[in-house]
Structure formats: C-alpha cells, structure tokens
Design a protein around this motif. Structure first.
Motif, PDB file in Angstrom:
ATOM      1  N   GLY A  65       0.778  -1.229   0.000  1.00 31.80           N
ATOM      2  CA  GLY A  65       0.000   0.000   0.000  1.00 31.80           C
ATOM      3  C   GLY A  65       0.813   1.284   0.000  1.00 31.80           C
ATOM      4  N   GLN A  66       2.147   1.191  -0.051  1.00 35.87           N
ATOM      5  CA  GLN A  66       3.001   2.372  -0.054  1.00 35.87           C
ATOM      6  C   GLN A  66       3.675   2.515  -1.424  1.00 35.87           C
ATOM      7  OE1 GLN A  66       3.067   4.442   2.654  1.00 35.87           O
ATOM      8  NE2 GLN A  66       1.475   3.026   3.361  1.00 35.87           N
ATOM      9  N   PRO A  67       3.725   3.723  -1.988  1.00 31.25           N
ATOM     10  CA  PRO A  67       4.318   3.899  -3.319  1.00 31.25           C
ATOM     11  C   PRO A  67       5.824   3.620  -3.423  1.00 31.25           C
ATOM     12  CG  PRO A  67       3.005   5.827  -2.696  1.00 31.25           C
ATOM     13  CD  PRO A  67       3.086   4.941  -1.495  1.00 31.25           C
ATOM     14  N   PRO A  68       6.651   3.953  -2.408  1.00 30.46           N
ATOM     15  CA  PRO A  68       8.092   3.701  -2.578  1.00 30.46           C
ATOM     16  C   PRO A  68       8.400   2.206  -2.701  1.00 30.46           C
ATOM     17  CG  PRO A  68       7.711   5.217  -0.764  1.00 30.46           C
ATOM     18  CD  PRO A  68       6.377   4.658  -1.156  1.00 30.46           C
ATOM     19  N   TYR A  69       9.456   1.902  -3.449  1.00 31.69           N
ATOM     20  CA  TYR A  69       9.898   0.515  -3.579  1.00 31.69           C
ATOM     21  C   TYR A  69      11.391   0.465  -3.821  1.00 31.69           C
ATOM     22  CZ  TYR A  69       9.658   1.203  -8.694  1.00 31.69           C
ATOM     23  OH  TYR A  69       9.838   1.665  -9.984  1.00 31.69           O
ATOM     24  N   TRP A  70      11.961  -0.703  -3.608  1.00 30.92           N
ATOM     25  CA  TRP A  70      13.379  -0.973  -3.841  1.00 30.92           C
ATOM     26  C   TRP A  70      13.542  -1.879  -5.052  1.00 30.92           C
ATOM     27  CZ3 TRP A  70      16.877  -2.742   0.740  1.00 30.92           C
ATOM     28  CH2 TRP A  70      17.095  -1.687   1.612  1.00 30.92           C
ATOM     29  N   GLU A  71      14.647  -1.687  -5.760  1.00 27.40           N
ATOM     30  CA  GLU A  71      15.078  -2.608  -6.823  1.00 27.40           C
ATOM     31  C   GLU A  71      16.481  -3.080  -6.464  1.00 27.40           C
ATOM     32  OE1 GLU A  71      16.412  -2.597 -11.530  1.00 27.40           O
ATOM     33  OE2 GLU A  71      15.320  -0.874 -10.738  1.00 27.40           O
ATOM     34  N   VAL A  72      16.660  -4.393  -6.378  1.00 26.01           N
ATOM     35  CA  VAL A  72      17.946  -5.001  -6.064  1.00 26.01           C
ATOM     36  C   VAL A  72      18.434  -5.714  -7.314  1.00 26.01           C
ATOM     37  CG1 VAL A  72      19.136  -6.688  -4.600  1.00 26.01           C
ATOM     38  CG2 VAL A  72      17.221  -5.344  -3.666  1.00 26.01           C
ATOM     39  N   ASN A  73      19.661  -5.426  -7.751  1.00 26.84           N
ATOM     40  CA  ASN A  73      20.271  -6.078  -8.919  1.00 26.84           C
ATOM     41  C   ASN A  73      21.508  -6.852  -8.472  1.00 26.84           C
ATOM     42  OD1 ASN A  73      19.806  -3.180 -11.101  1.00 26.84           O
ATOM     43  ND2 ASN A  73      18.348  -4.706 -10.456  1.00 26.84           N
ATOM     44  N   LEU A  74      21.631  -8.102  -8.930  1.00 26.12           N
ATOM     45  CA  LEU A  74      22.750  -8.969  -8.566  1.00 26.12           C
ATOM     46  C   LEU A  74      23.285  -9.644  -9.825  1.00 26.12           C
ATOM     47  CD1 LEU A  74      20.816 -10.645  -5.640  1.00 26.12           C
ATOM     48  CD2 LEU A  74      22.515  -8.835  -5.409  1.00 26.12           C
ATOM     49  N   SER A  75      24.556  -9.426 -10.133  1.00 23.94           N
ATOM     50  CA  SER A  75      25.120 -10.025 -11.343  1.00 23.94           C
ATOM     51  C   SER A  75      25.892 -11.297 -11.014  1.00 23.94           C
ATOM     52  CB  SER A  75      26.056  -9.043 -12.054  1.00 23.94           C
ATOM     53  OG  SER A  75      27.338  -9.038 -11.444  1.00 23.94           O
ATOM     54  N   ALA A  76      26.077 -12.127 -12.014  1.00 28.63           N
ATOM     55  CA  ALA A  76      26.826 -13.366 -11.844  1.00 28.63           C
ATOM     56  C   ALA A  76      28.286 -13.099 -11.486  1.00 28.63           C
ATOM     57  CB  ALA A  76      26.739 -14.211 -13.112  1.00 28.63           C
ATOM     58  N   ALA A  77      28.798 -11.915 -11.803  1.00 31.79           N
ATOM     59  CA  ALA A  77      30.173 -11.559 -11.464  1.00 31.79           C
ATOM     60  C   ALA A  77      30.308 -11.191  -9.987  1.00 31.79           C
ATOM     61  CB  ALA A  77      30.652 -10.392 -12.328  1.00 31.79           C
ATOM     62  N   GLY A  78      29.170 -10.972  -9.330  1.00 26.10           N
ATOM     63  CA  GLY A  78      29.204 -10.574  -7.927  1.00 26.10           C
ATOM     64  C   GLY A  78      28.955  -9.095  -7.720  1.00 26.10           C
ATOM     65  N   HIS A  79      28.769  -8.350  -8.800  1.00 29.49           N
ATOM     66  CA  HIS A  79      28.466  -6.921  -8.682  1.00 29.49           C
ATOM     67  C   HIS A  79      26.991  -6.769  -8.310  1.00 29.49           C
ATOM     68  CE1 HIS A  79      32.436  -6.320 -10.110  1.00 29.49           C
ATOM     69  NE2 HIS A  79      32.169  -6.838 -11.298  1.00 29.49           N
ATOM     70  N   TRP A  80      26.657  -5.622  -7.764  1.00 31.07           N
ATOM     71  CA  TRP A  80      25.319  -5.437  -7.214  1.00 31.07           C
ATOM     72  C   TRP A  80      24.948  -3.962  -7.209  1.00 31.07           C
ATOM     73  CZ3 TRP A  80      24.649  -2.380  -2.882  1.00 31.07           C
ATOM     74  CH2 TRP A  80      25.832  -1.974  -2.263  1.00 31.07           C
ATOM     75  N   ASN A  81      23.657  -3.713  -6.988  1.00 31.49           N
ATOM     76  CA  ASN A  81      23.178  -2.369  -6.709  1.00 31.49           C
ATOM     77  C   ASN A  81      21.789  -2.464  -6.096  1.00 31.49           C
ATOM     78  OD1 ASN A  81      23.286   0.422  -6.461  1.00 31.49           O
ATOM     79  ND2 ASN A  81      24.083   0.673  -8.532  1.00 31.49           N
ATOM     80  N   VAL A  82      21.443  -1.437  -5.345  1.00 31.93           N
ATOM     81  CA  VAL A  82      20.108  -1.316  -4.760  1.00 31.93           C
ATOM     82  C   VAL A  82      19.655   0.116  -4.997  1.00 31.93           C
ATOM     83  CG1 VAL A  82      18.688  -1.463  -2.685  1.00 31.93           C
ATOM     84  CG2 VAL A  82      20.622  -3.040  -2.995  1.00 31.93           C
ATOM     85  N   TYR A  83      18.484   0.244  -5.602  1.00 32.78           N
ATOM     86  CA  TYR A  83      17.899   1.551  -5.893  1.00 32.78           C
ATOM     87  C   TYR A  83      16.603   1.703  -5.118  1.00 32.78           C
ATOM     88  CZ  TYR A  83      20.946   1.004  -9.966  1.00 32.78           C
ATOM     89  OH  TYR A  83      22.010   0.771 -10.786  1.00 32.78           O
ATOM     90  N   ARG A  84      16.318   2.927  -4.732  1.00 30.18           N
ATOM     91  CA  ARG A  84      15.053   3.265  -4.089  1.00 30.18           C
ATOM     92  C   ARG A  84      14.290   4.172  -5.057  1.00 30.18           C
ATOM     93  NH1 ARG A  84      12.970   3.837   1.278  1.00 30.18           N
ATOM     94  NH2 ARG A  84      14.869   2.863   2.013  1.00 30.18           N
ATOM     95  N   PHE A  85      13.007   3.881  -5.243  1.00 26.73           N
ATOM     96  CA  PHE A  85      12.129   4.686  -6.092  1.00 26.73           C
ATOM     97  C   PHE A  85      11.028   5.270  -5.219  1.00 26.73           C
ATOM     98  CE2 PHE A  85      14.164   1.808  -8.969  1.00 26.73           C
ATOM     99  CZ  PHE A  85      14.257   2.479 -10.176  1.00 26.73           C
ATOM    100  N   SER A  86      10.606   6.493  -5.532  1.00 25.84           N
ATOM    101  CA  SER A  86       9.520   7.130  -4.769  1.00 25.84           C
ATOM    102  C   SER A  86       8.148   6.684  -5.284  1.00 25.84           C
ATOM    103  CB  SER A  86       9.636   8.652  -4.846  1.00 25.84           C
ATOM    104  OG  SER A  86       9.572   9.082  -6.193  1.00 25.84           O
ATOM    105  N   GLY A  87       8.088   6.220  -6.512  1.00 26.17           N
ATOM    106  CA  GLY A  87       6.867   5.744  -7.142  1.00 26.17           C
ATOM    107  C   GLY A  87       7.257   5.041  -8.427  1.00 26.17           C
ATOM    108  N   TYR A  88       6.270   4.621  -9.213  1.00 30.23           N
ATOM    109  CA  TYR A  88       6.531   3.861 -10.432  1.00 30.23           C
ATOM    110  C   TYR A  88       7.547   4.578 -11.333  1.00 30.23           C
ATOM    111  CZ  TYR A  88       5.785   1.692 -14.973  1.00 30.23           C
ATOM    112  OH  TYR A  88       5.975   1.080 -16.182  1.00 30.23           O
TER     113      TYR A  88
END
Length: 170
Positions: A65-88
């Motif tokens: 029910g809350q608009p913010p969300y996280w996106e987590v990316n994980l690569s086979a090489a071991g690299h990564w990132n996490v993004y926060r979005f305020s809405g779509y």
C-alpha cells in the motif's frame, strides 16, 4: 535451421522468506548454462549500474500500500546495486544505507545458485506491514537473445517495475 528462442532450455526456480528484519532469497538457474552469458566472478565486488543489460537477478520490494519501492540487482560476477524509487519509475536513487550486499553465487554442475540475505530498511520491515515482492531475472544467451523472467508479467511486455507484478506477499 530453427531460429533460437530466448530462454529455451533454461529453468529458474527459487524460494523467498521474510524473517525478522531480513529477507532471504534462494534462486537456481538450471538447464543449458553453456548457452548463458555469465560474467567471470570478480574478486572485487562493486556497486555498479546497468547490471540488467546482461544476465542479472533482480528483486523488487515494497511495503504493501506504499508507493516507494526498492530494486535489487545482482550479477553473476558478484556486482550489485540497490535503488530506491519514490513511485513507479520515479525518483530513482541509489540506496545509501547499504555499502555491501551479502549474497553468494555458486556455479555447480548444471545450475547457478544464488543466496541473498538482505537486511530490510526500517520503512520496509514493520511487523504489521506485509511486503510485496517481485523476483525477476534478465538472462542473456550467447545467441544475443535476452529473456525476462518473473513470477508474473501482468502487462503485454515485461516491466519488472509494475506494482501488480509484485505478486508475492511476505
């Protein structure tokens, strides 16, 4: 000669569990791994952008029910990132609370295994607030084909950011 089909010969399975202030994810990519573009494991795991342009596992999380969300990316090489979005697809920022991501990748005979234990930020883990999750992957195959994997694709094209694609409730 039959044209190559994106994702042919592959299978993705997994399990996800919320436990206290963490989220545990296990994914297994099996099948014809020789056809999959897998970056060599890096000794120096780094936060990087654009990991989704090649083989990458993804996790989308939001408080119900809350608009913010996280996106987590994980690569086979071991690299990564996490993004926060305020809405779509709005207000994208790198999540500053994480300086490393505790995940492991193992290439076994016939499968690529991913294990992630993700500490949830305060706004995503109040006990009274269920989480919505979408588990996804972008798989690049040697023929130059990309396939987009998700628990569900609610629209006519793959869009992991769609809130109705966060079909798991934890």
């Amino acid at each position: 000669m039959t044209p190559a089909v994106a994702g042919a010969g592959l299978e993705l399975s997994g399990a996800i569990r919320r436990r206290a202030g963490t989220l545990e994810l296990h994914l297994s990519l099996g099948g014809d791994l020789a056809s999959v573009v897998l970056a060599d494991p890096s000794f120096r795991r780094e936060r990087r952008d654009d990991l989704w342009r090649s083989t990458c596992f993804e996790l989308f999380l939001a408080a119900e029910g809350q608009p913010p969300y996280w996106e987590v990316n994980l690569s086979a090489a071991g690299h990564w990132n996490v993004y926060r979005f305020s809405g779509y697809r709005q207000g994208m920022e790198i999540e500053p609370s994480l300086q490393a991501l505790p995940f492991a990748l193992r290439l076994l005979s016939g499968s690529l295994e991913l294990e992630l234990v993700l500490p949830l930020p305060d706004d995503l883990h109040p006990p009274s607030s269920p989480l919505e999750a979408g588990v996804c992957a972008v798989i690049e195959q040697r023929q130059g084909l990309l396939s987009y994997w998700a628990v569900t694709h609610p629209g006519p094209v793959a869009d992991f950011h769609r809130r109705d694609g966060l079909a798991l409730h934890l």
